[in-house]
Write an enzyme that holds these catalytic residues in place. Structure first.
Site, PDB file in Angstrom:
ATOM      1  N   CYS A 150       0.816  -1.229   0.000  1.00 29.87           N
ATOM      2  CA  CYS A 150       0.000   0.000   0.000  1.00 29.87           C
ATOM      3  C   CYS A 150       0.845   1.272   0.000  1.00 29.87           C
ATOM      4  O   CYS A 150       0.630   2.178  -0.807  1.00 29.87           O
ATOM      5  CB  CYS A 150      -0.977  -0.010   1.169  1.00 29.87           C
ATOM      6  N   HIS A 204      -2.778   1.030   6.868  1.00 31.56           N
ATOM      7  CA  HIS A 204      -3.061   0.989   5.427  1.00 31.56           C
ATOM      8  C   HIS A 204      -3.258   2.410   4.911  1.00 31.56           C
ATOM      9  O   HIS A 204      -3.745   3.290   5.630  1.00 31.56           O
ATOM     10  CB  HIS A 204      -4.319   0.158   5.164  1.00 31.56           C
ATOM     11  N   HIS A 216      -5.874   1.902  -4.147  1.00 34.64           N
ATOM     12  CA  HIS A 216      -4.909   1.333  -3.205  1.00 34.64           C
ATOM     13  C   HIS A 216      -4.474  -0.060  -3.658  1.00 34.64           C
ATOM     14  O   HIS A 216      -5.046  -0.644  -4.574  1.00 34.64           O
ATOM     15  CB  HIS A 216      -5.507   1.262  -1.797  1.00 34.64           C
TER      16      HIS A 216
END
Length: 246
Positions: A150, A204, A216
């Site tokens: 990520c 994240h 993402h």
């Protein structure tokens, strides 16, 4: 005394009805791609010949690319059972159409968000991000060839699109003192960094693209994609956002 072999040659097995239906559905889906590629309303004036030809070319290219990706599974080794091959075919078709729709959705969602992007920086950022849709997730990955995690994805987009270096990991990105903190998701604009986590800990990050969606690299076994942060899994995990000075 020899015995004559009177058995009849084995007849080829017929294709199951469910597989024939699958092929028909796939054909209909592929046939619809040209319609998806044309955004003009049905009652709008017909485009000029050159424009119409360009639209048809784009539609043909999309259909050709889809078929090229799907045909290997249709022509898979006969050692793979027919229904297993049909399942692989259906999975590939679903992923390709989802990626196609996601790309269109992101492009449409960013139009309004980019209205005030006078210097074009946000547009450059999002265009670079969108080219990475479908790139496989890889823990520790920081490039299209190796794959992305990520924060590797976010860092790559900002670095290559605008020359901006960001911290390597999501929790450090979330604590940048020189980036504006945003707690209300209703205040988000395209290009903001959005952070997710559990029990107050960020784990994240993604890039907001407008219309409640963000781009993402989700997790192992998945590809770069867009998801909503207004509801569902990611909606529940949303913690904050940061607006990097561009």
């Amino acid at each position: 005394m020899t015995t004559e072999n009177t058995s009849q040659p084995e007849q080829p097995k017929s294709i199951p009805t469910s597989f024939r239906r699958l092929l028909c559905g796939a054909a209909l889906a592929l046939a619809s791609l040209p319609a998806f590629a044309q955004n003009a309303p049905a009652d709008a004036a017909k485009p000029a010949p050159a424009r119409a030809e360009a639209q048809r070319s784009k539609a043909d290219a999309a259909a050709t690319a889809t078929l090229a990706a799907l045909l290997p599974h249709l022509a898979a080794s006969d050692t793979i059972p027919l229904m297993d091959r049909s399942a692989m075919f259906a999975g590939d078709l679903s992923r390709l159409i989802s990626a196609y729709d996601a790309s269109k959705g992101v492009a449409a969602a960013t139009d309004a968000a980019l209205a005030n992007d006078s210097d074009g920086k946000v547009q450059s950022l999002l265009r670079r991000a969108m080219t990475l849709l479908g790139t496989p997730y890889r823990w520790g990955g920081t490039s299209p060839d190796a794959g992305f995690d990520c924060s590797g994805l976010v860092g790559y987009v900002f670095r290559t699109a605008l020359g901006i270096e960001l911290p390597r990991v999501s929790r450090e990105m979330a604590s940048q003192a020189n980036a504006e903190l945003i707690n209300d998701r209703a205040a988000l604009v395209a290009g903001d960094l959005v952070f997710f986590g559990r029990r107050g800990r960020v784990d994240h990050v993604g890039i907001y693209v407008g219309d409640g969606r963000f781009l993402h690299a989700p997790s192992t076994g998945k590809d770069v994609r867009t998801d909503t942060l207004l509801s569902g899994y990611w909606g529940d995990k949303f913690m904050q956002a940061r607006r990097v000075a561009l």
